[in-house]
Design a protein around this motif. Structure first.
Motif, PDB file in Angstrom:
ATOM      1  N   LEU A 218     -37.484 -13.311   8.211  1.00  0.00           N
ATOM      2  CA  LEU A 218     -38.757 -12.612   8.361  1.00  0.00           C
ATOM      3  C   LEU A 218     -39.911 -13.447   7.815  1.00  0.00           C
ATOM      4  O   LEU A 218     -39.739 -14.265   6.902  1.00  0.00           O
ATOM      5  N   LEU A 219     -41.096 -13.214   8.373  1.00  0.00           N
ATOM      6  CA  LEU A 219     -42.280 -13.970   7.979  1.00  0.00           C
ATOM      7  C   LEU A 219     -42.597 -13.789   6.500  1.00  0.00           C
ATOM      8  O   LEU A 219     -42.898 -14.756   5.794  1.00  0.00           O
ATOM      9  N   VAL A 220     -42.521 -12.555   6.008  1.00  0.00           N
ATOM     10  CA  VAL A 220     -42.860 -12.300   4.604  1.00  0.00           C
ATOM     11  C   VAL A 220     -41.915 -13.056   3.676  1.00  0.00           C
ATOM     12  O   VAL A 220     -42.322 -13.572   2.633  1.00  0.00           O
ATOM     13  N   ASP A 221     -40.633 -13.154   4.071  1.00  0.00           N
ATOM     14  CA  ASP A 221     -39.668 -13.879   3.242  1.00  0.00           C
ATOM     15  C   ASP A 221     -39.962 -15.380   3.250  1.00  0.00           C
ATOM     16  O   ASP A 221     -39.833 -16.051   2.224  1.00  0.00           O
ATOM     17  N   LYS A 222     -40.369 -15.890   4.398  1.00  0.00           N
ATOM     18  CA  LYS A 222     -40.735 -17.308   4.487  1.00  0.00           C
ATOM     19  C   LYS A 222     -41.941 -17.600   3.600  1.00  0.00           C
ATOM     20  O   LYS A 222     -41.983 -18.626   2.899  1.00  0.00           O
ATOM     21  N   VAL A 223     -42.916 -16.709   3.629  1.00  0.00           N
ATOM     22  CA  VAL A 223     -44.135 -16.908   2.826  1.00  0.00           C
ATOM     23  C   VAL A 223     -43.806 -16.902   1.340  1.00  0.00           C
ATOM     24  O   VAL A 223     -44.277 -17.759   0.572  1.00  0.00           O
ATOM     25  N   ILE A 224     -42.977 -15.945   0.910  1.00  0.00           N
ATOM     26  CA  ILE A 224     -42.623 -15.852  -0.509  1.00  0.00           C
ATOM     27  C   ILE A 224     -41.775 -17.050  -0.922  1.00  0.00           C
ATOM     28  O   ILE A 224     -41.896 -17.552  -2.052  1.00  0.00           O
ATOM     29  N   ALA A 225     -40.940 -17.547  -0.023  1.00  0.00           N
ATOM     30  CA  ALA A 225     -40.158 -18.757  -0.325  1.00  0.00           C
ATOM     31  C   ALA A 225     -41.093 -19.948  -0.525  1.00  0.00           C
ATOM     32  O   ALA A 225     -40.879 -20.776  -1.428  1.00  0.00           O
TER      33      ALA A 225
END
Length: 410
Positions: A218-225
């Motif tokens: 998911l996009l949000v997980d990529k951003v937080i990573a």
């Protein structure tokens, strides 16, 4: 009083070593004896200590603990979120082909474990790596070799960055090593992992089919990573350039992660990123709290000053080497804390070999590190006795990494 507090420390250590026998979580036992140590110091301070003197020492001890706690809490929240969302395991699985030779898979898992433990933490790196081999249809002896390499690689990868291993962070916070100097440990630590991979893969010639199932990221997980990675690099850069304490940078990164997660999730879901703080391993944090309270009490009574005797009778490099091996029998966190509190005087260059020794030495026995305990709970073939089969290879690889470090700093 001295004897009583020493008894508390010994009992706490025994409860840690025999946790699997007594079935009492080491966080509970160490916290109990840690608090009891300072209660006794307050009730019976004894000459030449006063109430004010004990209070001053306790405040100093709590400040050190708070700094370590807040840093670990921030880093562990990032990892807890990404791990719970399946991001880390999904990332690893995406890089795996449909089939791979046993030898290549062994080397691959060693490198993955090495890298992940540097950026995340030993626990997560172990869980992700062990999850891969747990689903493989291979002989028990070969599974043991995979597990041994993962444990060694996880502990080796963590020594070169303050985000990778608690003992490295403790030595850094004590001002014994710098972030730049720690980066010098990457090459010898990796050499030790490569050495072990070579020794364990000598008889491996088959090909393994990998049934890999990937899930969308998911996009949000990529951003937080990405925020997590930027936080790590910013922590290193800000400390080197502006001398900013790592705990401050990591807490700032955590705040950005929480805000970003809030706005990216809201109003589509009811997910509260703040809830992931509850998923971090508080038993690990409480264990560190208890251990550091005990060691602080021993330091107050000047009990730890006797540790310097090993350095008086042996060359510094040999003494550090032996302490590293000792960390496979005694948990490396209290061992490191005791060495730091003993105010041992050694050349600055020797603190790097010690950092490697206490970080990697625990790999020699299955009970010597958190990675070993976790792997043992996940792989049924992995026991204290079965792990001894690869002891010679582990000792040789540890020696290669350690003496390369000694040679490098000279």
């Amino acid at each position: 009083m001295h004897s009583l507090i020493i008894v508390f420390a010994v009992l706490a250590l025994l409860f840690v070593i025999f946790e699997e026998v007594v079935h009492i979580n080491k966080a509970k036992s160490t916290l109990f004896f840690g608090c009891l140590t300072w209660l006794v110091l307050y009730m019976f301070p004894g000459s030449p200590y006063s109430h004010e003197n004990v209070t001053e020492s306790l405040n100093e001890n709590l400040l050190e603990i708070a700094t370590l706690w807040l840093f670990l809490m921030s880093a562990m929240t990032f990892v807890a979120y990404l791990n719970s969302r399946g991001f880390i395991s999904g990332l690893v699985q995406r890089t795996l082909p449909a089939q791979m030779s046993e030898r290549k898979l062994l080397i691959y898992l060693g490198i993955i474990a090495f890298l992940f433990s540097s950026l995340a933490d030993n626990v997560t790196a172990t869980l992700v790596s062990v999850a891969v081999i747990a689903q493989l249809k291979i002989a028990a002896k070969k599974r043991l070799k995979y597990a041994a390499l993962i444990i060694f690689a996880v502990n080796s990868g963590g020594v070169s960055l303050i985000t990778g291993d608690v003992t490295t962070l403790m030595i850094f916070l004590a001002g014994k090593v710098s972030i730049v100097s720690l980066l010098q440990l990457i090459a010898p630590a990796l050499a030790g992992v490569v050495c072990l991979a070579f020794l364990l893969s000598i008889s491996m010639k088959d090909t393994i089919e990998l049934n890999v199932e990937t899930k969308p990221l998911l996009l949000v997980d990529k951003v937080i990573a990405i925020i997590f990675m930027l936080t790590i690099f910013s922590t290193l850069a800000f400390n080197v350039i502006f001398d900013v304490p790592p705990v401050l940078t990591f807490m700032f990164g955590l705040s950005i992660m929480l805000l970003c997660g809030h706005f990216m999730h809201w109003p589509k879901t009811n997910t509260n990123v703040l809830n992931y703080i509850r998923e971090i391993e508080f038993d690990t944090l409480l264990f560190f709290l208890g251990i550091l309270l005990i060691v602080g009490g021993l330091k107050k009574l000047e009990v730890l000053d006797n540790i310097h005797l090993i350095y008086e009778h042996l060359p510094v490099s040999v003494a550090n080497f032996i302490l590293g091996i000792s960390s496979s029998l005694i948990d490396n966190v209290p061992l490191t804390a005791a060495v730091l509190k003993a105010n041992i005087e050694m050349p600055n260059s020797q603190w790097l070999p010690l950092t490697y020794a206490v970080g990697v030495g625990g790999s020699l026995l299955i009970i010597g590190s958190a990675a070993g305990i976790i792997a043992m709970s996940k792989i049924k073939e992995l026991t204290f006795i079965s792990y001894l089969r690869v002891f010679a290879s582990l000792l040789l690889s540890y020696s290669v990494g350690y003496w390369l470090t000694v040679y490098m700093v000279h």
